[in-house]
Design a protein around this motif. Structure first.
Motif, mmCIF file in Angstrom:
data_model
loop_
_atom_site.group_PDB
_atom_site.id
_atom_site.type_symbol
_atom_site.label_atom_id
_atom_site.label_comp_id
_atom_site.label_asym_id
_atom_site.label_seq_id
_atom_site.Cartn_x
_atom_site.Cartn_y
_atom_site.Cartn_z
ATOM 1 N N GLU A 189 0.823 -1.212 0.000
ATOM 2 C CA GLU A 189 0.000 0.000 0.000
ATOM 3 C C GLU A 189 0.858 1.263 0.000
ATOM 4 O O GLU A 189 1.871 1.343 0.695
ATOM 5 C CB GLU A 189 -0.902 -0.013 1.235
ATOM 6 N N THR A 190 0.442 2.224 -0.791
ATOM 7 C CA THR A 190 1.059 3.548 -0.822
ATOM 8 C C THR A 190 -0.017 4.604 -0.632
ATOM 9 O O THR A 190 -1.110 4.485 -1.182
ATOM 10 C CB THR A 190 1.770 3.802 -2.175
ATOM 11 N N SER A 191 0.285 5.632 0.148
ATOM 12 C CA SER A 191 -0.650 6.735 0.356
ATOM 13 C C SER A 191 -0.150 7.947 -0.428
ATOM 14 O O SER A 191 0.950 8.439 -0.182
ATOM 15 C CB SER A 191 -0.761 7.077 1.843
ATOM 16 N N ILE A 192 -0.964 8.393 -1.383
ATOM 17 C CA ILE A 192 -0.631 9.562 -2.191
ATOM 18 C C ILE A 192 -1.330 10.773 -1.589
ATOM 19 O O ILE A 192 -2.566 10.863 -1.609
ATOM 20 C CB ILE A 192 -1.082 9.368 -3.651
ATOM 21 N N ARG A 193 -0.559 11.694 -1.041
ATOM 22 C CA ARG A 193 -1.147 12.878 -0.419
ATOM 23 C C ARG A 193 -1.767 13.764 -1.495
ATOM 24 O O ARG A 193 -1.214 13.941 -2.584
ATOM 25 C CB ARG A 193 -0.099 13.663 0.366
ATOM 26 N N LEU A 194 -2.922 14.351 -1.170
ATOM 27 C CA LEU A 194 -3.654 15.158 -2.143
ATOM 28 C C LEU A 194 -4.001 16.538 -1.576
ATOM 29 O O LEU A 194 -5.158 16.834 -1.280
ATOM 30 C CB LEU A 194 -4.938 14.428 -2.570
ATOM 31 N N PRO A 195 -3.017 17.409 -1.441
ATOM 32 C CA PRO A 195 -3.340 18.799 -1.104
ATOM 33 C C PRO A 195 -3.972 19.474 -2.319
ATOM 34 O O PRO A 195 -4.040 18.904 -3.405
ATOM 35 C CB PRO A 195 -1.968 19.398 -0.778
ATOM 36 N N LYS A 196 -4.419 20.705 -2.138
ATOM 37 C CA LYS A 196 -5.065 21.426 -3.232
ATOM 38 C C LYS A 196 -4.179 21.483 -4.470
ATOM 39 O O LYS A 196 -2.986 21.761 -4.389
ATOM 40 C CB LYS A 196 -5.406 22.849 -2.782
ATOM 41 N N TYR A 197 -4.798 21.186 -5.622
ATOM 42 C CA TYR A 197 -4.194 21.250 -6.948
ATOM 43 C C TYR A 197 -3.150 20.165 -7.212
ATOM 44 O O TYR A 197 -2.406 20.244 -8.185
ATOM 45 C CB TYR A 197 -3.601 22.626 -7.231
ATOM 46 N N GLN A 198 -3.078 19.152 -6.338
ATOM 47 C CA GLN A 198 -2.164 18.041 -6.617
ATOM 48 C C GLN A 198 -2.639 17.281 -7.854
ATOM 49 O O GLN A 198 -3.826 17.019 -8.022
ATOM 50 C CB GLN A 198 -2.106 17.074 -5.439
ATOM 51 N N GLN A 199 -1.686 16.944 -8.732
ATOM 52 C CA GLN A 199 -1.967 16.157 -9.924
ATOM 53 C C GLN A 199 -1.304 14.780 -9.780
ATOM 54 O O GLN A 199 -0.191 14.680 -9.261
ATOM 55 C CB GLN A 199 -1.423 16.846 -11.180
ATOM 56 N N ALA A 200 -1.989 13.754 -10.249
ATOM 57 C CA ALA A 200 -1.437 12.398 -10.193
ATOM 58 C C ALA A 200 -2.022 11.582 -11.332
ATOM 59 O O ALA A 200 -3.137 11.857 -11.811
ATOM 60 C CB ALA A 200 -1.734 11.735 -8.854
ATOM 61 N N VAL A 201 -1.273 10.564 -11.756
ATOM 62 C CA VAL A 201 -1.748 9.621 -12.767
ATOM 63 C C VAL A 201 -1.701 8.226 -12.146
ATOM 64 O O VAL A 201 -0.687 7.856 -11.533
ATOM 65 C CB VAL A 201 -0.876 9.651 -14.035
#
Length: 241
Positions: A189-201
């Motif tokens: 498991e990995t946790s991808i932090r999502l603050p405002k305007y974070q982009q991820a694929v």
């Protein structure tokens, strides 16, 4: 079932329900000739990019949209910006008799011009686009809800593999996307932090995933299906830290 709304709603009872056949497992995607992006494969199925730095996106562009939801999930709502039918409904391409990337703008698109401009600026082919509205949840609930998407059921093998692009719109330090390579193996498991305007694929058909948002406010994020292609690769390369 009542247990799915109680303290027994956790990944251990989820696994037991899968073993007993009470809750069906999602089909594991097979290797196909679809084009897959080397950088995303090398990243284990996900890449975190720089934050969006374009024009400010007014809250009205997500708060004024028309939302709908699935009967099985009364806590998470979606505002389709595109859909296979052009209507504000949650329907798969196969159900509409279309290919996965064949989508039409819905009336919501007229209410969010800055978001539409961001989508089109990527320069790659996209299909379903939805605005997510999510109420706070616990980590236990998030892990219960980890799932695989079905993005390529009607995607011709001559096309690129469809992946998901995230753009977080609200700012909360607790917002995150959990991804796992194996459904019941927390070590993957990995946790991808999502603050405002974070982009991820994310290859959301390869990685089990789910949103975690402690709150107390409501979380909004844009989720778009894009075709793996040289055009998308160029955009990703331009957005990496």
């Amino acid at each position: 079932m009542a247990i799915t709304t109680s303290a027994l709603k956790n990944e251990y009872t989820k696994r037991a329900m899968h073993l007993l056949g009470i809750r069906k497992s999602a089909p594991i995607p097979k290797e196909t000739p679809h084009y897959r992006m080397p950088a995303l494969e090398a990243g284990g199925g996900h890449l975190v990019m720089r934050k969006y730095s374009g024009p400010e996106i007014p809250p009205a562009e997500w708060e004024s949209l028309e939302y709908t939801t699935y009967a099985t999930d009364p806590h998470t709502f979606f505002a389709p910006i595109t859909s296979p039918t052009g209507r504000i409904e949650l329907v798969g391409a196969c159900e509409a008799g279309k290919k996965d990337l064949d989508c039409t703008w819905t009336p919501n698109a007229q209410r969010c011009p800055t978001i539409v401009a961001w989508l089109e600026s990527i320069g790659a082919r996209f299909g379903r686009v939805q605005l997510l509205r999510m109420s706070p949840n616990t980590l236990r609930e998030c892990r219960w809800g980890l799932h695989l998407d079905v993005n390529n059921a009607a995607n011709p093998q001559s096309s690129g593999w469809i992946v998901r692009v995230w753009l977080e719109l609200t700012d909360d330090h607790s917002s995150a996307l959990l991804v796992r390579r194996k459904a019941f193996d927390r070590s993957t498991e990995t946790s991808i932090r999502l603050p405002k305007y974070q982009q991820a694929v994310v290859d959301s058909e390869k990685l089990w995933h789910g949103g975690h948002h402690k709150g107390p406010g409501v979380r909004y994020a844009l989720i778009a299906s894009f075709e793996s292609s040289p055009e998308l690769e160029r955009w990703i390369a331009s957005q990496l830290p």
